[in-house]
Design a protein around this motif. Structure first.
Motif, mmCIF file in Angstrom:
data_model
loop_
_atom_site.group_PDB
_atom_site.id
_atom_site.type_symbol
_atom_site.label_atom_id
_atom_site.label_comp_id
_atom_site.label_asym_id
_atom_site.label_seq_id
_atom_site.Cartn_x
_atom_site.Cartn_y
_atom_site.Cartn_z
ATOM 1 N N PHE A 162 0.830 -1.208 0.000
ATOM 2 C CA PHE A 162 0.000 0.000 0.000
ATOM 3 C C PHE A 162 0.864 1.259 0.000
ATOM 4 C CE2 PHE A 162 -3.653 -2.637 1.131
ATOM 5 C CZ PHE A 162 -4.674 -1.969 0.460
ATOM 6 N N ALA A 163 1.992 1.200 0.715
ATOM 7 C CA ALA A 163 2.872 2.368 0.758
ATOM 8 C C ALA A 163 3.467 2.662 -0.609
ATOM 9 C CB ALA A 163 3.980 2.144 1.781
ATOM 10 N N MET A 164 3.895 1.625 -1.327
ATOM 11 C CA MET A 164 4.537 1.826 -2.631
ATOM 12 C C MET A 164 3.540 2.134 -3.746
ATOM 13 S SD MET A 164 7.697 -0.914 -2.702
ATOM 14 C CE MET A 164 7.332 -1.959 -1.297
ATOM 15 N N LEU A 165 2.319 1.650 -3.601
ATOM 16 C CA LEU A 165 1.314 1.838 -4.654
ATOM 17 C C LEU A 165 0.280 2.897 -4.300
ATOM 18 C CD1 LEU A 165 0.514 -1.896 -5.524
ATOM 19 C CD2 LEU A 165 2.198 -0.400 -6.608
ATOM 20 N N GLY A 166 0.354 3.416 -3.078
ATOM 21 C CA GLY A 166 -0.704 4.260 -2.544
ATOM 22 C C GLY A 166 -1.220 5.345 -3.455
ATOM 23 N N SER A 167 -0.325 6.082 -4.100
ATOM 24 C CA SER A 167 -0.777 7.199 -4.929
ATOM 25 C C SER A 167 -1.627 6.722 -6.100
ATOM 26 C CB SER A 167 0.427 7.994 -5.433
ATOM 27 O OG SER A 167 1.302 7.159 -6.189
ATOM 28 N N TRP A 168 -1.260 5.586 -6.692
ATOM 29 C CA TRP A 168 -2.040 5.051 -7.821
ATOM 30 C C TRP A 168 -3.331 4.411 -7.350
ATOM 31 C CZ3 TRP A 168 -1.072 6.670 -12.461
ATOM 32 C CH2 TRP A 168 0.229 7.093 -12.787
ATOM 33 N N ASP A 174 -10.884 0.450 -7.530
ATOM 34 C CA ASP A 174 -11.264 -0.966 -7.613
ATOM 35 C C ASP A 174 -10.065 -1.863 -7.299
ATOM 36 O OD1 ASP A 174 -10.045 0.000 -9.941
ATOM 37 O OD2 ASP A 174 -10.913 -1.603 -11.172
ATOM 38 N N MET A 175 -8.886 -1.466 -7.765
ATOM 39 C CA MET A 175 -7.698 -2.268 -7.498
ATOM 40 C C MET A 175 -7.256 -2.118 -6.045
ATOM 41 S SD MET A 175 -5.438 -2.225 -10.987
ATOM 42 C CE MET A 175 -4.755 -3.833 -10.551
ATOM 43 N N ARG A 176 -7.523 -0.977 -5.467
ATOM 44 C CA ARG A 176 -7.225 -0.793 -4.050
ATOM 45 C C ARG A 176 -8.014 -1.798 -3.217
ATOM 46 N NH1 ARG A 176 -5.276 3.423 -1.150
ATOM 47 N NH2 ARG A 176 -5.715 3.379 1.064
ATOM 48 N N GLU A 177 -9.291 -1.952 -3.559
ATOM 49 C CA GLU A 177 -10.143 -2.894 -2.836
ATOM 50 C C GLU A 177 -9.677 -4.332 -3.073
ATOM 51 O OE1 GLU A 177 -13.264 -3.961 -0.274
ATOM 52 O OE2 GLU A 177 -12.201 -2.082 -0.666
ATOM 53 N N GLU A 178 -9.256 -4.613 -4.296
ATOM 54 C CA GLU A 178 -8.767 -5.959 -4.608
ATOM 55 C C GLU A 178 -7.508 -6.273 -3.803
ATOM 56 O OE1 GLU A 178 -6.967 -8.551 -8.381
ATOM 57 O OE2 GLU A 178 -7.906 -6.599 -8.742
ATOM 58 N N LEU A 179 -6.591 -5.316 -3.712
ATOM 59 C CA LEU A 179 -5.361 -5.535 -2.944
ATOM 60 C C LEU A 179 -5.682 -5.761 -1.470
ATOM 61 C CD1 LEU A 179 -2.266 -5.571 -2.748
ATOM 62 C CD2 LEU A 179 -2.323 -3.074 -2.527
ATOM 63 N N ILE A 186 2.618 -13.677 -2.348
ATOM 64 C CA ILE A 186 3.557 -12.987 -3.233
ATOM 65 C C ILE A 186 3.248 -13.227 -4.714
ATOM 66 C CG2 ILE A 186 5.981 -12.719 -3.880
ATOM 67 C CD1 ILE A 186 5.340 -11.547 -1.187
ATOM 68 N N PRO A 187 2.993 -14.455 -5.171
ATOM 69 C CA PRO A 187 2.668 -14.650 -6.586
ATOM 70 C C PRO A 187 1.445 -13.834 -7.020
ATOM 71 C CG PRO A 187 3.233 -16.745 -5.583
ATOM 72 C CD PRO A 187 3.127 -15.758 -4.466
ATOM 73 N N ALA A 188 0.416 -13.805 -6.175
ATOM 74 C CA ALA A 188 -0.776 -13.024 -6.507
ATOM 75 C C ALA A 188 -0.460 -11.533 -6.528
ATOM 76 C CB ALA A 188 -1.880 -13.319 -5.496
ATOM 77 N N LEU A 189 0.406 -11.083 -5.604
ATOM 78 C CA LEU A 189 0.795 -9.672 -5.568
ATOM 79 C C LEU A 189 1.577 -9.303 -6.818
ATOM 80 C CD1 LEU A 189 1.018 -6.969 -4.117
ATOM 81 C CD2 LEU A 189 3.021 -7.861 -2.896
ATOM 82 N N ARG A 190 2.446 -10.206 -7.269
ATOM 83 C CA ARG A 190 3.230 -9.943 -8.471
ATOM 84 C C ARG A 190 2.303 -9.803 -9.696
ATOM 85 N NH1 ARG A 190 8.542 -10.889 -9.021
ATOM 86 N NH2 ARG A 190 8.604 -12.366 -7.279
ATOM 87 N N ILE A 200 -1.563 1.759 -15.611
ATOM 88 C CA ILE A 200 -0.840 3.029 -15.513
ATOM 89 C C ILE A 200 -0.308 3.437 -16.877
ATOM 90 C CG2 ILE A 200 1.217 4.139 -14.548
ATOM 91 C CD1 ILE A 200 0.801 2.413 -12.037
ATOM 92 N N GLU A 201 0.302 2.490 -17.580
ATOM 93 C CA GLU A 201 0.849 2.786 -18.907
ATOM 94 C C GLU A 201 -0.242 3.216 -19.867
ATOM 95 O OE1 GLU A 201 2.887 -0.805 -19.852
ATOM 96 O OE2 GLU A 201 4.737 -0.226 -18.784
ATOM 97 N N ALA A 202 -1.436 2.683 -19.702
ATOM 98 C CA ALA A 202 -2.541 3.037 -20.586
ATOM 99 C C ALA A 202 -2.989 4.487 -20.390
ATOM 100 C CB ALA A 202 -3.717 2.093 -20.361
ATOM 101 N N THR A 203 -2.707 5.059 -19.209
ATOM 102 C CA THR A 203 -3.099 6.452 -18.977
ATOM 103 C C THR A 203 -2.189 7.423 -19.723
ATOM 104 O OG1 THR A 203 -1.669 6.796 -17.032
ATOM 105 C CG2 THR A 203 -3.851 5.818 -16.657
#
Length: 248
Positions: A162-168, A174-179, A186-190, A200-203
């Motif tokens: 959450f700390a590393m991805l928080g801003s996004w 929806d992805m925040r809720e999924e996380l 770890i495999p699911a997190l990856r 992000i790249e699509a934006t």
């Protein structure tokens, strides 16, 4: 801080009975003289290093309050053991300025380092090397590599994620809720992080556009932290219940 003689006796007892150096971390008092006296007493008790946070205890959760580096400088001048500075260290330029102002032997960082684990990398001082939110997911993938080699409790992994991805995650709710609810190893997190990078790249942007207000986001973070604490307590209780106490 409310019982300095007790802290003093703890440090002395540890220093006299351990074969490794004893280090301490303190916060400043409103009166700089009290902070100097506190640090000096712990040094005399046997502390081999003193870290000083430049904020008051009452300012612990306040990111708006500025750390008093002048207090840290005064402590450094008064002690003979190494002194570390803590507070308001958001990047390597802050680190350089803090070391110059305080004369400290080193620094400590917490929140900023959680967001940018590469904060102390020399590249941060190079032109264009400053941290960008788009780096967060890639740093998390590298973090996953290390977490697989040296597995920590997953509740810690979730918090760091959450700390590393928080801003996004303030944009992709929806992805925040999924996380928070569905990613449990770890495999699911990856895999999750890979999908987030694609979004992000699509934006076409290197920075997020929050979909919720800061106030709402703070409330969501508080609720997530509460749920994580409850889950951690449940896991600890289950682990204790599974212990064999027959030989105790």
């Amino acid at each position: 801080m409310d019982d300095i003689p007790l802290v003093e006796s703890l440090v002395r007892n540890l220093a006299e009975n351990l074969s490794v150096p004893v280090t301490v971390k303190i916060r400043r008092f409103p009166d700089i003289r009290d902070t100097i006296e506190y640090a000096a007493r712990l040094e005399k008790a046997g502390a081999s290093l003193v870290a000083v946070h430049g904020r008051l205890r009452e300012e612990k959760r306040s990111i708006a309050s500025m750390a008093c580096w002048e207090t840290i400088a005064a402590v450094k001048k008064s002690l003979h053991v190494p002194v570390l500075a803590n507070g308001n260290l958001r990047n390597m330029f802050d680190v350089q300025h803090c070391l110059e102002l305080t004369g400290a032997d080193g620094v400590m960082s917490a929140e900023s380092l959680l967001e940018d684990p590469a904060m102390f990398s020399p590249k941060r001082l190079l032109p264009g090397g400053e941290y960008k939110p788009s780096e967060g997911p890639h740093l998390l993938l590298e973090y996953c590599d290390w977490a697989e080699k040296f597995p920590p409790p997953y509740r810690m992994v979730r918090g760091h994620s959450f700390a590393m991805l928080g801003s996004w995650l303030s944009e992709f709710i929806d992805m925040r809720e999924e996380l928070r609810t569905s990613v449990r190893d770890i495999p699911a997190l990856r895999e999750f992080t890979g999908r987030l990078i694609q979004k992000i790249e699509a934006t076409g942007r290197d920075h997020p556009i929050p979909a919720v207000s800061k106030r709402r986001l703070k409330a969501m973070e508080a609720e997530a932290a509460k749920e994580a604490a409850i889950q951690a307590q449940d896991e600890e209780e289950k682990a204790l219940a599974a212990l064999d106490w027959s030989d105790a």
